[in-house]
Design a protein around this motif. Structure first.
Motif, mmCIF file in Angstrom:
data_model
loop_
_atom_site.group_PDB
_atom_site.id
_atom_site.type_symbol
_atom_site.label_atom_id
_atom_site.label_comp_id
_atom_site.label_asym_id
_atom_site.label_seq_id
_atom_site.Cartn_x
_atom_site.Cartn_y
_atom_site.Cartn_z
ATOM 1 N N MET A 54 0.802 -1.193 0.017
ATOM 2 C CA MET A 54 0.073 0.023 -0.002
ATOM 3 C C MET A 54 0.874 1.254 -0.065
ATOM 4 O O MET A 54 2.089 1.364 0.622
ATOM 5 C CB MET A 54 -0.904 -0.054 1.309
ATOM 6 C CG MET A 54 -1.865 1.072 1.376
ATOM 7 S SD MET A 54 -2.934 0.985 2.847
ATOM 8 C CE MET A 54 -3.765 2.607 2.807
ATOM 9 N N GLY A 55 0.482 2.365 -0.932
ATOM 10 C CA GLY A 55 1.142 3.397 -0.650
ATOM 11 C C GLY A 55 0.265 4.743 -0.825
ATOM 12 O O GLY A 55 -0.706 4.461 -1.487
ATOM 13 N N SER A 56 0.416 5.815 -0.617
ATOM 14 C CA SER A 56 -0.153 7.057 -0.887
ATOM 15 C C SER A 56 0.786 7.906 -1.849
ATOM 16 O O SER A 56 1.898 8.252 -1.575
ATOM 17 C CB SER A 56 -0.387 7.686 0.350
ATOM 18 O OG SER A 56 -0.965 9.330 0.116
ATOM 19 N N SER A 57 -0.020 8.415 -2.990
ATOM 20 C CA SER A 57 0.843 9.209 -3.975
ATOM 21 C C SER A 57 2.076 8.575 -4.516
ATOM 22 O O SER A 57 2.037 7.718 -5.104
ATOM 23 C CB SER A 57 1.247 10.679 -3.513
ATOM 24 O OG SER A 57 1.437 11.459 -4.244
ATOM 25 N N ALA A 58 3.218 9.141 -4.198
ATOM 26 C CA ALA A 58 4.550 8.530 -4.781
ATOM 27 C C ALA A 58 4.731 7.019 -4.125
ATOM 28 O O ALA A 58 5.527 6.169 -4.780
ATOM 29 C CB ALA A 58 5.843 9.350 -4.579
ATOM 30 N N GLY A 59 4.285 7.056 -2.893
ATOM 31 C CA GLY A 59 4.245 5.512 -2.214
ATOM 32 C C GLY A 59 3.405 4.690 -3.172
ATOM 33 O O GLY A 59 3.722 3.472 -3.036
ATOM 34 N N ALA A 60 2.368 5.110 -3.509
ATOM 35 C CA ALA A 60 1.548 4.009 -4.354
ATOM 36 C C ALA A 60 2.086 3.800 -5.635
ATOM 37 O O ALA A 60 2.057 2.586 -6.138
ATOM 38 C CB ALA A 60 0.255 4.757 -4.543
#
Length: 321
Positions: free
Chosen positions: A156-162
């Motif tokens: 799982m990630g958000s923004s660049a983490g996605a």
């Protein structure tokens, strides 16, 4: 005409002659909280690669300690956002996000510290993500070994983490399941994933002057993160630009499910919809959750929006056949 006349000033960074950047925005850090038994979620740090200064911050809901080891929790391997150039697994923002996530979703969260650009260009962050997965599978830590359900792992990630979760996922899918056993990836959770391209998409044109994430600022972050000599149609930035190499089809054959979230107030939303469509066309089971309004990273600034997101994650898990 964009109102963002200087994206470096907007991002609060200064480009140094040696190619590094000076980050001018404040990024307060938090210590792990394993020493405070009154908190609903405990956390601690473990080193992954000392030479790269990478580590994992592990979050365990305290109530898990009251259950028998047979009642194990799903495992989320989480990658923070920040356009590849900002933040840390030790940032207060990330600490609050992951603590809330572990408590609201009911999972163990392993938040990964990865190397930032431009000091470490892509694919350094992807390499760190893959190394972290292989580190987890052999890690004797008692929180993981006693409380994590290794057969229910989600990247799982958000923004660049996605973006990182996506790239690490397809790389591991191509390598075969046996490499990660006993860790079994069940799917990817991509929260407002950070993708781009050389030509502006509709939402980027429509929200050219967005106050949170103007496309001109995205351009700079990609310029600082991508390998030398490539443009924003490189697969790291624009996965829809090529014909594919079979790795996404492998994700589909493995039975992984992918959740993609976005909102109409995010300049990147059309990119996110395109990537979700591409994955479906290549045989991946994709659940899209796109809402009206809001903005990029809203779940990091609004506790109620974060709770809504974690409810969507729980529904995504519950809908698994």
């Amino acid at each position: 005409m964009s109102h963002i006349t200087d994206p470096y000033h907007f991002l609060q960074i200064h480009l140094n002659p040696d190619g590094t950047i000076t980050r001018l925005r404040e990024d307060p850090r938090a210590s792990p909280s394993s020493s405070d038994p009154t908190l609903p979620v405990l956390s601690k740090d473990l080193t992954i690669n000392q030479s790269h200064n990478t580590f994992a911050r592990i979050y365990l809901p305290r109530k898990a300690l009251d259950h028998s080891p047979s009642k194990r929790l799903p495992l989320i391997v989480f990658f923070h956002g920040g356009g590849f150039i900002f933040f840390s697994a030790a940032s207060v923002l990330c600490q609050e996000t992951c603590s809330r996530m572990a408590n609201d979703v009911g999972s163990i969260v392993v938040s990964i510290e990865y190397r930032l650009a431009p000091e470490h260009l892509l694919p350094a962050a992807y390499d760190d993500a893959v190394e972290a997965l292989h580190w987890i599978k052999t890690q004797p830590d008692d929180w993981l070994s006693q409380h994590a359900d290794y057969s229910a792992c989600y990247l799982m990630g958000s923004s660049a983490g996605a973006n990182i979760a996506y790239r690490a996922g397809i790389r591991e899918a191509a390598g075969g399941l046996d490499r990660l056993r006993p860790l079994t990836i069940r799917g990817l959770i991509l929260v407002q994933p950070f993708f781009g391209g050389t030509t502006r998409c509709g939402s980027e044109r429509r929200l050219e002057n967005d106050a949170v994430l103007p496309p001109a600022a995205c351009d700079v972050m990609w310029e600082l993160a991508l390998p030398v000599g490539v443009d924003r149609d490189h697969e790291y930035c624009n996965p829809t630009g090529g014909k594919g190499d079979g790795r996404l089809e492998r994700v589909g054959r493995l039975g992984w499910r992918v959740l993609v979230t976005g909102c109409s107030g995010d300049p990147l939303v059309d990119r996110q919809v395109e990537v979700a469509k591409m994955m479906k066309e290549r045989g991946v089971e994709v659940v899209g959750h796109f809402t009206e309004g809001d903005s990029h990273g809203i779940q990091d600034r609004d506790v109620l929006k974060a709770k809504e997101l974690y409810g969507v994650v729980r529904e995504f898990w519950a809908s698994e056949a």
